[in-house]
Design a protein around this motif. Structure first.
Motif, PDB file in Angstrom:
ATOM      1  N   THR A   9     -10.508 -50.150 -41.171  1.00 38.47           N
ATOM      2  CA  THR A   9     -11.463 -50.338 -40.081  1.00 38.47           C
ATOM      3  C   THR A   9     -10.720 -50.923 -38.894  1.00 38.47           C
ATOM      4  O   THR A   9      -9.805 -51.721 -39.064  1.00 38.47           O
ATOM      5  CB  THR A   9     -12.592 -51.305 -40.488  1.00 38.47           C
ATOM      6  OG1 THR A   9     -13.221 -50.815 -41.660  1.00 38.47           O
ATOM      7  CG2 THR A   9     -13.632 -51.437 -39.397  1.00 38.47           C
ATOM      8  N   GLY A  10     -11.131 -50.540 -37.705  1.00 41.38           N
ATOM      9  CA  GLY A  10     -10.568 -51.115 -36.488  1.00 41.38           C
ATOM     10  C   GLY A  10      -9.571 -50.200 -35.813  1.00 41.38           C
ATOM     11  O   GLY A  10      -9.327 -49.077 -36.242  1.00 41.38           O
ATOM     12  N   ASP A  16      -8.461 -56.047 -30.414  1.00 40.39           N
ATOM     13  CA  ASP A  16      -9.034 -55.553 -31.668  1.00 40.39           C
ATOM     14  C   ASP A  16      -8.052 -55.858 -32.798  1.00 40.39           C
ATOM     15  O   ASP A  16      -6.968 -56.392 -32.577  1.00 40.39           O
ATOM     16  CB  ASP A  16      -9.305 -54.052 -31.584  1.00 40.39           C
ATOM     17  CG  ASP A  16     -10.343 -53.558 -32.595  1.00 40.39           C
ATOM     18  OD1 ASP A  16     -10.816 -54.361 -33.423  1.00 40.39           O
ATOM     19  OD2 ASP A  16     -10.679 -52.359 -32.561  1.00 40.39           O
ATOM     20  N   ARG A  78     -14.610 -56.809 -38.727  1.00 40.40           N
ATOM     21  CA  ARG A  78     -13.726 -55.749 -39.252  1.00 40.40           C
ATOM     22  C   ARG A  78     -13.474 -55.946 -40.746  1.00 40.40           C
ATOM     23  O   ARG A  78     -13.458 -54.984 -41.509  1.00 40.40           O
ATOM     24  CB  ARG A  78     -12.404 -55.726 -38.493  1.00 40.40           C
ATOM     25  CG  ARG A  78     -12.506 -55.358 -37.035  1.00 40.40           C
ATOM     26  CD  ARG A  78     -13.026 -53.964 -36.857  1.00 40.40           C
ATOM     27  NE  ARG A  78     -12.853 -53.538 -35.468  1.00 40.40           N
ATOM     28  CZ  ARG A  78     -13.513 -52.545 -34.919  1.00 40.40           C
ATOM     29  NH1 ARG A  78     -14.415 -51.881 -35.634  1.00 40.40           N
ATOM     30  NH2 ARG A  78     -13.313 -52.199 -33.671  1.00 40.40           N
ATOM     31  N   THR A  82     -14.625 -53.295 -43.648  1.00 43.80           N
ATOM     32  CA  THR A  82     -13.594 -52.710 -44.501  1.00 43.80           C
ATOM     33  C   THR A  82     -13.884 -52.967 -45.976  1.00 43.80           C
ATOM     34  O   THR A  82     -13.723 -52.078 -46.809  1.00 43.80           O
ATOM     35  CB  THR A  82     -12.200 -53.257 -44.132  1.00 43.80           C
ATOM     36  OG1 THR A  82     -12.008 -53.152 -42.722  1.00 43.80           O
ATOM     37  CG2 THR A  82     -11.112 -52.452 -44.822  1.00 43.80           C
TER      38      THR A  82
END
Length: 102
Positions: A9-10, A16, A78, A82
């Motif tokens: 994720t991300g 970020d 995040r 995930t």
């Protein structure tokens, strides 16, 4: 929560963090962190990830984090996303998660 598969994720865009979580053959959390601000904030980034995993009931996982200056709330979001992907879960209990401290 049990990690069943690898998930990511991300992004690696500014502000970020990209979190990759996979199963760990050892009963431990291992975190590999790549961050341009690791000297100043590396310990804090690792702690946010560890605390979030603990709140989700994850006791064994390999985590790779590539940070580009993410805030704690982004790191936490995040990590949560995930973990849910890696566990094969699709339903989030956001009311419970919202009550956690960041």
């Amino acid at each position: 929560m049990e990690i069943k598969q690898k998930a990511v994720t991300g992004t690696v865009e500014s502000s970020d963090i990209m979190i990759t979580i996979d199963r760990n053959s050892q009963p431990e959390i291992s975190i590999s962190l790549d961050s341009s601000v690791e000297k100043q904030f590396g310990q804090q980034i690792r702690q946010v990830i560890k605390d979030t995993l603990k709140e989700l009931g994850v006791s064994s996982a390999k985590v790779i984090a590539v940070d580009k200056g993410a805030l704690d709330c982004t790191i936490k979001a995040r990590t949560i996303t995930t973990v849910y992907r890696a566990a094969g879960e699709s339903a989030y209990n956001w009311k419970e998660i919202d009550s956690w401290d960041v």
